[in-house]
Design a protein around this motif. Structure first.
Motif: not given
Length: 320
Positions: A57-58, A61-64, A66, A187, A192, A319
């Motif tokens: 997933s990272r 393009g998945a963000p870190a 939260k 997320p 993810y 999102s």
């Protein structure tokens, strides 16, 4: 994908994964705990699968995640991975798979009860209730005809009873985690969030294994090839494929429908035993299979009509 654009094809594939793959994991767990301590087996399985999904997933393009997302993943992982799966792995040291399947079959009933008591007061439909009760009866018939042994490896009646009680607690924990997951702030994309849940749960299981002294009893040289293959199968198919499919189903169908896997899994497990392990297949087992299939049909017909409103408890992240 979210609840609004779930197609019939995707629903069928997801149900096939949790029905067929999870049905085979009873045997895989049994083989795995023969030479791998149960909490280590579950911890390595879920931590590995979770890291694979998270890294993929990272990379895509998945963000870190939260802090709030890590918190949600941890809560979900503790209830579903630690309580729902880790306890079952431990119990299968003593409890035969047939009895395990019967006790795990209470999950759909727990799901409906929790949904009814939850904030949305989701009321089960009459066909769902009928299907749930019929499915539980089918599992009783199925297991009663399987001639399962009383205890595993010479386990005493006290050990079997303790294991059975642990499985009931595990089923309730799984149901609580499942219902929490439907509203959890995990997320996107869904894989993810599933990966983070498995990472948190797998890490917690390894900490429990450390505290229980399992690493001191583990000998890599003594792990059988059958246990290694079981661990690999549980990681790739039981976790990455089936667990991910179940997490997706929780946000796309009603609790009663998502929980029907617990009725079908014993059918798959017993068929595999007949096919691969030369175990007997009796007329009561065939009757139980027919009853369970009918029950699943009733539950599925009782869920929201195609194109109609989805369960009120499903909440897609902003999102999406």
């Amino acid at each position: 994908m979210n609840a609004r654009n779930a197609s019939t094809r995707h629903l069928l594939l997801a149900f096939a994964a949790v029905y067929l793959v999870w049905g085979s994991t009873y045997l895989a767990i049994r083989f795995g705990v023969e030479t791998i301590p149960p909490f280590i087996l579950g911890g390595v399985r879920f931590l590995t699968a979770g890291l694979i999904l998270t890294i993929v997933s990272r990379v895509r393009g998945a963000p870190a995640p939260k802090p709030a997302e890590w918190k949600a993943a941890t809560i979900s992982g503790v209830f579903m991975v630690v309580g729902g799966n880790g306890l079952v792995c431990w119990a299968e040291l003593y409890v035969p798979s047939g009895l395990t399947a019967l006790l795990v079959a209470t999950v759909p009933l727990w799901l409906v009860a929790i949904a009814r008591l939850g904030p949305d007061r989701e009321v089960p439909r009459p066909l769902e209730i009928l299907g749930l009760l019929l499915g539980l009866a089918g599992v009783v018939v199925l297991v009663s005809g399987s001639n399962a042994e009383i205890g595993v490896g010479g386990a005493s009646s006290e050990q079997v009873l303790l294991g059975a009680l642990v499985i009931i607690v595990a089923s309730l924990s799984w149901a609580v985690g499942s219902m929490y997951n439907r509203r959890a702030a995990l997320p996107s994309p869904p894989l993810y969030g599933t990966g983070l849940t498995m990472v948190a749960g797998g890490a917690a299981l390894l900490l429990i294994a450390l505290g229980a002294g399992e690493f001191g009893r583990l000998s890599l040289a003594d792990i059988s090839a059958r246990s290694w293959w079981s661990l690999l199968y549980l990681t790739m198919f039981g976790s990455i494929v089936a667990f991910s499919a179940y997490m997706w189903l929780l946000r796309n169908v009603r609790p009663a429908a998502a929980g029907t896997y617990a009725y079908v899994n014993p059918v798959v497990a017993l068929f595999l035993g007949w096919w691969l392990a030369d175990e007997a297949f009796t007329l009561p087992m065939l009757a139980g299979t027919v009853i369970i299939v009918a029950a699943v049909v009733l539950v599925q017909r009782g869920r929201a009509p195609k194109g109609g409103p989805r369960p009120a408890t499903v909440r897609a992240p902003a999102s999406r």
